[in-house]
Design a protein around this motif. Structure first.
Motif, PDB file in Angstrom:
ATOM      1  N   GLY A 255       0.844  -1.189   0.000  1.00 51.48           N
ATOM      2  CA  GLY A 255       0.000   0.000   0.000  1.00 51.48           C
ATOM      3  C   GLY A 255       0.875   1.232   0.000  1.00 51.48           C
ATOM      4  N   PRO A 256       0.274   2.394   0.011  1.00 48.46           N
ATOM      5  CA  PRO A 256       1.062   3.636   0.001  1.00 48.46           C
ATOM      6  C   PRO A 256       1.871   3.795   1.271  1.00 48.46           C
ATOM      7  CG  PRO A 256      -1.273   4.109   0.359  1.00 48.46           C
ATOM      8  CD  PRO A 256      -1.184   2.655   0.012  1.00 48.46           C
TER       9      PRO A 256
ATOM     10  N   GLY B 244       1.082   7.129   3.238  1.00 45.72           N
ATOM     11  CA  GLY B 244      -0.288   7.314   3.686  1.00 45.72           C
ATOM     12  C   GLY B 244      -1.257   7.390   2.515  1.00 45.72           C
ATOM     13  N   SER B 245      -2.545   7.303   2.843  1.00 53.62           N
ATOM     14  CA  SER B 245      -3.570   7.291   1.798  1.00 53.62           C
ATOM     15  C   SER B 245      -3.812   8.666   1.193  1.00 53.62           C
ATOM     16  CB  SER B 245      -4.875   6.742   2.368  1.00 53.62           C
ATOM     17  OG  SER B 245      -5.312   7.539   3.462  1.00 53.62           O
TER      18      SER B 245
ATOM     19  N   GLN C 134      -1.778   9.412  -1.942  1.00 51.56           N
ATOM     20  CA  GLN C 134      -2.235   8.556  -3.030  1.00 51.56           C
ATOM     21  C   GLN C 134      -3.519   9.099  -3.654  1.00 51.56           C
ATOM     22  OE1 GLN C 134      -3.797   4.765  -1.834  1.00 51.56           O
ATOM     23  NE2 GLN C 134      -3.097   3.743  -3.697  1.00 51.56           N
ATOM     24  N   ARG C 135      -4.408   9.625  -2.828  1.00 51.73           N
ATOM     25  CA  ARG C 135      -5.695  10.129  -3.327  1.00 51.73           C
ATOM     26  C   ARG C 135      -5.633  11.583  -3.767  1.00 51.73           C
ATOM     27  NH1 ARG C 135      -9.172   7.721   1.772  1.00 51.73           N
ATOM     28  NH2 ARG C 135      -8.831   5.506   1.323  1.00 51.73           N
TER      29      ARG C 135
END
Length: 522
Positions: A230-231, A234-235, A238-239
């Motif tokens: 995953g990133p 943090g998310s 990514q978003r």
């Protein structure tokens, strides 16, 4: 004009989304590279322990002319399949005639023994180098990694060889450690990624972007390939490209005012990201520094496992104080003296931090050396008083040494300014009356007196440091609380030690605490 503003706003929005995505991709690659190098350093740190154990076994064999009984007894604590066991097999070979097979074997039969010609060539390479020899025995059904150490040159006559068992499906459980958390990985022997040792996946290759590092490992190398599940940042990063695109489109509909507002928000986000990057970099540097110190001193502070002798049970606990990340000077140790005798040691070096930990390590290893020479506790403490000086380094240490004769049921206790131990029998606890000499470091060549007590069947013996009894209460009240708590519970020794540590610790404590227990089981 609205159409022109809309087109320009969408163009700017698309550009910002692309820049955000590009920055996110670069940051993820950089973070993955840092994690890979961090994990590689963790793998490298495991080599000194393996080499030290086999080097000591080789030196013992050379010194005793290959005495099988002494060799197998020395390597027995490192052989097995339980926690803390490095090898499933440790064997002794003659360098002059390896074709005759191993002289002694502890554990299961070595897999290398079925390929004598391969063993001869491998031992020849290990002898020619001062490094630990490493060989991959990766032919199914059993997968093993072999290590060999021989004294370089013509002085050595024997080579100690150990084998570590690899999972049959090459799936490893190391993913739970902090260096591997959230990552998929594959570990290879050598630098060409052909001989797979372990992996976190059922099928290779690793998905997504990968990074790799090759680290020296004895006379060979290990190649670690990793990818992120995953990133890593943090998310939100990514978003962020999608957030920018959707928000930009909505703001574009609101004409030029929305475009201006978007620009301001972008600048604010860049400033925040810059500050977060600076803070994150500093936190990673401090974390790496603290962990490096902990890894360096880990084996010098406390023993990995306590020796087990039939007739007695031992258990110990250490709890660090709450002074930031400083390292304390409390320690404990249990040394097998042979002939069903144990040497119990509990000590406390004054001060905290790296100096206290370094002094603690020096005293602990010195005690091991003096005990190996057969010195009694009183002589050991006298020798220790020459190693530390409060006048030179503002450091002293209190030390309690107790020689336990399991068969005779006696304990000979010697104290260098340390608190007396607690003896419990039949639900009654009493502190042992003994003559406490000067702490180590106060006077060079200080003399000490030993006190010997007889121990009834089923008795429990508890030694501890002052951090367990000094917090909040004065010392007499703390000793009374310890005695009452120790005699109030009729439980197994490990449960008693754990419960005492929990009950006598009043939340965050400024000092480290150690408790070491011994109980007769027969």
């Amino acid at each position: 004009m609205p159409a022109v503003v809309l087109m320009l706003a969408l163009l700017v929005t698309g550009s910002l989304a692309w820049v955000s995505y590009d920055q996110y991709t670069r940051n993820e690659r950089r973070l993955l590279g840092l994690r890979v190098r961090d994990a590689g350093a963790l793998l490298t740190a495991a080599l000194p322990d393996i080499q030290s154990e086999l080097a000591s076994a080789t030196e013992l064999a050379d010194a005793t002319n290959g005495n099988v009984r002494k060799f197998t007894r020395f390597v027995a604590p490192y052989v097995g399949t339980g926690p803390g066991k490095e090898f499933v097999s440790v064997s002794l070979w003659r360098l002059a005639d390896p074709e005759r097979g191993p002289v002694a074997v502890a554990g299961v039969k070595p897999k290398l023994g079925s390929a004598i010609s391969e063993a001869s060539a491998f031992f020849a390479r290990a002898t020619a180098s001062a490094k630990l020899g490493v060989i991959g025995l990766l032919r199914p059904p059993e997968l093993r990694l072999g290590y060999a150490f021989a004294t370089p040159g013509l002085a050595g006559r024997f080579v100690a060889y150990g084998e570590h068992q690899l999972p049959a499906d090459r799936r490893s459980a190391i993913g739970g450690t902090s260096a591997f958390a959230g990552l998929d990985y594959a570990l290879y022997l050598g630098s060409d990624q052909r001989d797979l040792l372990v992996t976190s996946l059922t099928r290779l290759p690793l998905p997504g972007p990968t990074d790799s590092v090759t680290v020296p490992f004895g006379n060979s190398a290990l190649t670690l390939v990793m990818s992120s599940r995953g990133p890593l940042a943090g998310s939100l990063p990514q978003r962020l490209p999608w957030i920018i695109g959707i928000a930009g489109a909505l703001l574009a509909v609101g004409a030029s005012a929305g475009a201006l507002r978007l620009t301001k928000r972008r600048r604010s986000a860049e400033d925040l990201a810059s500050r977060l990057e600076v803070s994150s970099t500093e936190n990673r540097r401090l974390y790496a520094e603290q962990r490096g110190i902990a890894q360096t001193l880990q084996h010098a502070l406390l023993p990995d496992a306590l020796p087990q002798i039939p007739g007695v049970q031992t258990s110990a606990q250490y709890r660090a104080g709450a002074r930031g990340v400083e390292i304390g000077g409390d320690w404990y140790d249990v040394i097998d003296l042979g002939d069903r005798c144990l040497l119990l040691v509990v000590g406390d070096v004054s001060g905290r931090g790296l100096r206290a930990a370094t002094t603690m390590a020096a005293l602990r290893y010195a005690i091991h050396a003096y005990a190996a020479q057969g010195d009694p506790p009183a002589r050991i403490l006298t020798k220790l008083s020459d190693l530390v000086s409060v006048a030179d380094g503002d450091q002293l240490a209190t030390v309690l040494c107790a020689v336990v004769n399991v068969e005779r049921r006696t304990i000979s206790i010697t104290s260098a300014g340390h608190l007396p131990p607690l003896a419990i029998s039949g639900g009654v606890g009493e502190y042992v009356e003994l003559e406490a000499g000067l702490p180590v470091g106060v006077q060079t060549g200080a003399s000490y007196t030993s006190t010997t007590i007889a121990v009834p069947p089923g008795a429990t013996f508890l030694a501890f440091t002052d951090g367990l009894v000094e917090h909040r209460d004065d010392i007499e009240q703390g000793l009374s609380r310890l005695r009452d708590a120790a005699t109030a519970h009729d439980t197994g020794l490990p449960e008693l030690v754990s419960r005492l540590m929990d009950e006598l610790s009043y939340g965050p404590s400024p000092d480290d605490s150690v408790i070491l227990g011994l109980r007769w089981t027969s």
